[in-house]
Design an enzyme around this catalytic site. Structure first.
Site, PDB file in Angstrom:
ATOM      1  N   ILE A   8       0.831  -1.022   0.061  1.00 34.48           N
ATOM      2  CA  ILE A   8       0.009   0.088  -0.040  1.00 34.48           C
ATOM      3  C   ILE A   8       0.843   1.244   0.032  1.00 34.48           C
ATOM      4  CG2 ILE A   8      -0.043  -0.035   2.669  1.00 34.48           C
ATOM      5  CD1 ILE A   8      -3.061   1.060   2.330  1.00 34.48           C
ATOM      6  N   SER A   9       0.911   2.180  -1.147  1.00 35.95           N
ATOM      7  CA  SER A   9       1.670   3.267  -1.088  1.00 35.95           C
ATOM      8  C   SER A   9       1.797   4.162  -0.037  1.00 35.95           C
ATOM      9  CB  SER A   9       1.363   4.090  -2.348  1.00 35.95           C
ATOM     10  OG  SER A   9       1.268   3.341  -3.749  1.00 35.95           O
ATOM     11  N   GLN A  10       2.863   4.729   0.335  1.00 39.65           N
ATOM     12  CA  GLN A  10       3.009   5.703   1.438  1.00 39.65           C
ATOM     13  C   GLN A  10       1.919   6.857   1.372  1.00 39.65           C
ATOM     14  OE1 GLN A  10       6.819   7.498   1.143  1.00 39.65           O
ATOM     15  NE2 GLN A  10       6.392   9.158   3.216  1.00 39.65           N
TER      16      GLN A  10
END
Ligand code: SAH
Length: 212
Positions: A58-60
Site C-alpha cells: 500500500i503506497s506511502q
C-alpha cells in the site's frame, strides 16, 4: 476508530506540503486500517508504505496525497486507476466524489479490494486485467493514475485520456522513478511536468516491465 491518528497523519501531510483541502479531507475520512492485514493495522497511520501480500505494498500516504493533488479529481469526473492493490487510493478518489474505475493484475488483491469496497459501500468499478492496456469501454477518462512504476508511458493510457485530462504515472527504472504529470492538450499534443525521486513496485504488463 483511529480518528486522532488520522488527524495526526493529516498534520504530517500538511507539513510535507500537501495543501489541497479536498485531498486532506479525504485522508481524514478514509480509514486506511481497513485496507491492511490485521497485523499491520497498528501501523496504518504512519507515513510509510506497508506490505499487503504478493510482494506488493500500500503506497506511502504522502505519495498517495501527492499524486491525488497532482491529479486534482473533481466530483463526478471519470478517473481510471491502474494498480488497485489494497484499494486505498481508489477509496480516496471515490471519497472525493470521482467516478472510479480501477484495474489490478493479481486476482487475490483484486478480490480482497472488491470485498472492502462492498463493505464500505463504495461504488467503484474494478476489474482484474493488465492495466497497461487501459479500460477502453469507459474511456475517455478525465484523469488516469498509475500506482506502479513503468519503463515508458503506455500509449493506450494516453489515447484513453480526455482532452484536458491528466495522467499521473511514475516512469523510470525498477528501483527509482520520477512522477510524470501529463496533460492532454489534443490527440497529439501533451504537456509533461516531471517530479523526481519516487519508488514504486513495478508496472508489469504488455506496455510495462516483463514478468520474470
Ligand atoms: N494503489 C495501491 C498501490 C498498490 S501497489 C494502493 O493504494 O494500495 C501497485 C499495484 O499495481 C500492485 O498491487 C500490483 O500488483 C499492481 N500492478 C502492477 N502492474 C499492473 C498492471 N499492468 N495492471 C494492473 N495492476 C498492476
Amino acid at each position: 476508530m483511529f480518528e486522532r491518528e488520522r488527524e495526526e497523519l493529516v498534520e504530517i501531510l500538511k507539513n510535507k506540503g500537501i495543501t489541497n483541502k479536498r485531498v486532506l479531507e479525504a485522508f481524514l475520512k478514509v480509514e486506511r486500517h481497513l485496507f491492511l492485514p490485521d497485523i499491520m493495522k497498528q501501523h496504518a497511520y504512519k507515513d510509510v508504505a506497508l506490505p499487503i501480500g504478493l510482494g506488493q505494498t500500500i503506497s506511502q500516504p504522502y505519495t498517495v496525497a501527492y499524486m491525488t493533488q497532482a491529479l486534482d479529481p473533481q466530483p463526478q469526473q471519470k478517473i481510471l486507476e491502474i494498480g488497485t492493490g489494497s484499494g486505498y487510493q481508489a477509496a480516496i478518489l471515490s471519497q472525493m466524489g470521482a467516478r472510479v474505475f480501477t484495474i489490478e493484475r493479481h486476482h487475490d488483491l483484486y478480490n480482497s479490494a472488491m470485498k472492502i469496497f462492498d463493505k464500505m459501500n463504495l461504488r467503484i468499478a474494478a476489474r482484474c486485467s493488465d492495466g497497461t492496456l487501459g479500460w477502453q469501454e469507459f474511456s475517455p477518462y478525465d484523469g488516469i493514475i498509475v500506482t506502479a512504476g513503468g519503463p515508458s508511458v503506455p500509449v493506450n493510457l494516453k489515447k484513453q485520456l480526455a482532452d484536458n485530462g491528466r495522467l499521473v504515472i511514475p516512469i523510470g527504472d525498477k528501483k527509482i522513478q520520477s512522477l510524470q504529470i501529463i496533460t492532454k492538450i489534443s490527440s497529439d499534443e501533451f504537456l509533461t511536468r516531471e517530479v523526481p525521486y519516487f519508488a514504486f513496485v513495478p508496472l508489469i504488463g504488455r506496455e510495462g516491465w516483463k514478468e520474470k
